[in-house]
Design a protein around this motif. Structure first.
Motif, mmCIF file in Angstrom:
data_model
loop_
_atom_site.group_PDB
_atom_site.id
_atom_site.type_symbol
_atom_site.label_atom_id
_atom_site.label_comp_id
_atom_site.label_asym_id
_atom_site.label_seq_id
_atom_site.Cartn_x
_atom_site.Cartn_y
_atom_site.Cartn_z
ATOM 1 N N LEU A 176 51.930 55.135 30.032
ATOM 2 C CA LEU A 176 51.705 53.987 29.153
ATOM 3 C C LEU A 176 52.447 52.746 29.654
ATOM 4 C CD1 LEU A 176 51.904 55.773 25.696
ATOM 5 C CD2 LEU A 176 49.900 54.592 26.616
ATOM 6 N N LEU A 177 53.668 52.946 30.138
ATOM 7 C CA LEU A 177 54.460 51.815 30.621
ATOM 8 C C LEU A 177 53.923 51.240 31.925
ATOM 9 C CD1 LEU A 177 58.083 53.078 29.838
ATOM 10 C CD2 LEU A 177 56.873 51.181 28.733
ATOM 11 N N SER A 178 53.075 52.019 32.622
ATOM 12 C CA SER A 178 52.528 51.533 33.889
ATOM 13 C C SER A 178 51.618 50.332 33.686
ATOM 14 C CB SER A 178 51.762 52.653 34.602
ATOM 15 O OG SER A 178 50.539 52.962 33.923
ATOM 16 N N ILE A 179 51.210 50.086 32.435
ATOM 17 C CA ILE A 179 50.372 48.916 32.170
ATOM 18 C C ILE A 179 51.129 47.627 32.462
ATOM 19 C CG2 ILE A 179 50.983 48.533 29.727
ATOM 20 C CD1 ILE A 179 47.958 48.184 29.215
ATOM 21 N N SER A 180 52.453 47.723 32.558
ATOM 22 C CA SER A 180 53.257 46.549 32.900
ATOM 23 C C SER A 180 52.978 46.078 34.322
ATOM 24 C CB SER A 180 54.756 46.864 32.748
ATOM 25 O OG SER A 180 55.143 47.918 33.616
ATOM 26 N N GLY A 181 52.246 46.897 35.096
ATOM 27 C CA GLY A 181 51.853 46.476 36.431
ATOM 28 C C GLY A 181 50.965 45.239 36.412
ATOM 29 N N PHE A 182 50.363 44.950 35.268
ATOM 30 C CA PHE A 182 49.586 43.715 35.133
ATOM 31 C C PHE A 182 50.492 42.494 35.242
ATOM 32 C CE2 PHE A 182 46.221 46.265 32.981
ATOM 33 C CZ PHE A 182 45.122 45.773 33.682
ATOM 34 N N VAL A 183 51.787 42.707 34.928
ATOM 35 C CA VAL A 183 52.732 41.594 34.882
ATOM 36 C C VAL A 183 53.576 41.503 36.141
ATOM 37 C CG1 VAL A 183 54.649 40.569 33.594
ATOM 38 C CG2 VAL A 183 52.819 41.763 32.367
ATOM 39 N N THR A 184 54.030 42.653 36.651
ATOM 40 C CA THR A 184 54.918 42.651 37.808
ATOM 41 C C THR A 184 54.670 43.857 38.700
ATOM 42 O OG1 THR A 184 57.247 42.830 38.485
ATOM 43 C CG2 THR A 184 56.667 43.783 36.366
ATOM 44 N N GLU A 185 54.766 43.643 40.008
ATOM 45 C CA GLU A 185 54.596 44.728 40.970
ATOM 46 C C GLU A 185 55.796 45.673 40.953
ATOM 47 O OE1 GLU A 185 53.192 43.820 44.955
ATOM 48 O OE2 GLU A 185 52.674 41.789 44.270
ATOM 49 N N ALA A 186 56.903 45.233 40.351
ATOM 50 C CA ALA A 186 58.133 46.030 40.355
ATOM 51 C C ALA A 186 57.961 47.365 39.646
ATOM 52 C CB ALA A 186 59.270 45.234 39.716
ATOM 53 N N THR A 187 56.980 47.472 38.760
ATOM 54 C CA THR A 187 56.798 48.709 37.994
ATOM 55 C C THR A 187 55.618 49.549 38.512
ATOM 56 O OG1 THR A 187 55.398 47.553 36.377
ATOM 57 C CG2 THR A 187 57.762 47.666 35.917
ATOM 58 N N MET A 188 55.109 49.229 39.685
ATOM 59 C CA MET A 188 53.951 49.945 40.209
ATOM 60 C C MET A 188 54.214 51.435 40.432
ATOM 61 S SD MET A 188 51.200 48.235 40.354
ATOM 62 C CE MET A 188 50.607 46.550 40.282
ATOM 63 N N MET A 189 55.470 51.804 40.650
ATOM 64 C CA MET A 189 55.785 53.217 40.871
ATOM 65 C C MET A 189 55.503 54.055 39.626
ATOM 66 S SD MET A 189 56.473 54.020 43.873
ATOM 67 C CE MET A 189 57.037 55.686 43.523
ATOM 68 N N LEU A 190 55.395 53.394 38.466
ATOM 69 C CA LEU A 190 55.071 54.134 37.250
ATOM 70 C C LEU A 190 53.645 54.678 37.291
ATOM 71 C CD1 LEU A 190 56.693 51.828 34.543
ATOM 72 C CD2 LEU A 190 57.462 54.107 35.225
ATOM 73 N N LEU A 191 52.778 54.066 38.095
ATOM 74 C CA LEU A 191 51.392 54.546 38.190
ATOM 75 C C LEU A 191 51.331 55.963 38.762
ATOM 76 C CD1 LEU A 191 49.448 51.356 39.345
ATOM 77 C CD2 LEU A 191 49.122 52.598 37.204
ATOM 78 N N PRO A 192 51.864 56.205 39.967
ATOM 79 C CA PRO A 192 51.823 57.593 40.463
ATOM 80 C C PRO A 192 52.684 58.538 39.642
ATOM 81 C CG PRO A 192 53.092 56.188 41.944
ATOM 82 C CD PRO A 192 52.411 55.278 40.970
ATOM 83 N N LEU A 193 53.808 58.050 39.109
ATOM 84 C CA LEU A 193 54.669 58.913 38.298
ATOM 85 C C LEU A 193 53.937 59.378 37.050
ATOM 86 C CD1 LEU A 193 57.441 60.180 37.796
ATOM 87 C CD2 LEU A 193 58.125 58.054 36.650
ATOM 88 N N GLY A 194 53.326 58.446 36.324
ATOM 89 C CA GLY A 194 52.583 58.816 35.121
ATOM 90 C C GLY A 194 51.357 59.647 35.438
ATOM 91 N N ARG A 195 50.662 59.311 36.529
ATOM 92 C CA ARG A 195 49.443 60.022 36.903
ATOM 93 C C ARG A 195 49.725 61.495 37.226
ATOM 94 N NH1 ARG A 195 44.839 57.832 39.086
ATOM 95 N NH2 ARG A 195 45.905 56.027 39.977
ATOM 96 N N PHE A 196 50.692 61.727 38.105
ATOM 97 C CA PHE A 196 50.895 63.088 38.598
ATOM 98 C C PHE A 196 51.681 63.975 37.624
ATOM 99 C CE2 PHE A 196 50.103 60.760 42.617
ATOM 100 C CZ PHE A 196 48.916 61.400 42.939
ATOM 101 N N THR A 197 52.611 63.406 36.868
ATOM 102 C CA THR A 197 53.241 64.212 35.824
ATOM 103 C C THR A 197 52.232 64.513 34.723
ATOM 104 O OG1 THR A 197 54.113 62.192 34.760
ATOM 105 C CG2 THR A 197 55.596 63.407 36.243
ATOM 106 N N GLY A 198 51.317 63.574 34.489
ATOM 107 C CA GLY A 198 50.256 63.804 33.513
ATOM 108 C C GLY A 198 49.325 64.915 33.938
ATOM 109 N N ILE A 199 48.947 64.923 35.211
ATOM 110 C CA ILE A 199 48.085 65.994 35.717
ATOM 111 C C ILE A 199 48.798 67.336 35.632
ATOM 112 C CG2 ILE A 199 47.024 66.913 37.819
ATOM 113 C CD1 ILE A 199 46.245 64.051 38.547
#
Length: 213
Positions: A176-199
């Motif tokens: 959910l917090l990975s949506i902050s990637g719309f604002v800053t590239e600094a949080t892009m690591m949340l995308l793979p973290l959320g994706r793969f822990t979710g899977i």
């Protein structure tokens, strides 16, 4: 009362069978990533990299891009079925919303990848399609998946082991917090973290529900 209990008992095996589609989603999605890595060369570029890097990657990896796109489109179908296995109680609406948006987004990302190859896109068209693939497969799919994870975890908490519940909420928060990637590239690591822990949570939950637990 007896009829209600009988109905619940009868629906449990069906719910378990639907839960197995979560495994199918994981296999298809991860299979797409693995096959694209095996068939391709280099790393899938970020849309924030120079256009020359993007053009070089897609020019050299058309087969890998096409295979990944097809796998992502197919993966969306079992994800929808998995949603029906965990959408229950007062969290059912949230689970369905998150699941259906996540499925639609990953399918859209796959279709964009297929379009890149089919249209032999270059220049501005390639840049736009590349960004759309990233947007739908990342910044839309992952937060929506987080909504599904959070609602599913909440619904299953009474019957789930504590560690599974903790994993589900942690994955949901990251996604959910990975949506902050719309604002800053600094949080892009949340995308793979959320994706793969979710899977991982989906695989564990699908296996547990299929076993009637």
């Amino acid at each position: 009362m007896t009829d209600v209990t009988s109905h619940a008992q009868a629906s449990a095996p069906a719910r378990g069978r639907r839960a197995l589609y979560g495994l199918a989603f994981a296999v298809l999605f991860l299979g797409g990533l693995i096959l694209s890595s095996v068939l391709g060369t280099g790393t899938f570029p970020s849309p924030f990299e120079p256009d020359t890097v993007t053009e070089a990657y897609f020019a050299a990896n058309q087969t890998a891009t096409l295979v990944a796109g097809i796998m992502y489109v197919i993966a969306a179908l079992p994800l929808i079925t998995f949603v029906s296995a965990i959408a229950r109680g007062r969290f059912a609406g949230l689970a369905r919303t998150g699941g259906f948006v996540a499925a639609a987004a990953i399918a859209a990302s796959g279709l964009v990848n297929i379009t890149i190859v089919a249209a032999n896109a270059t220049g501005d068209a390639l840049h736009t399609l590349h960004y759309l693939a990233f947007l739908t497969g990342g910044l839309i799919h992952v937060p929506a998946l987080g909504l599904l994870l959070g609602a599913g975890t909440a619904a299953l908490t009474p019957s789930a082991p504590l560690w599974t519940t903790i994993l589900g909420y942690a994955a949901a928060a990251s996604a959910l917090l990975s949506i902050s990637g719309f604002v800053t590239e600094a949080t892009m690591m949340l995308l793979p973290l959320g994706r793969f822990t979710g899977i991982l949570w989906i695989v564990i939950t699908a296996t547990r529900l299929a076993r009637g637990k």
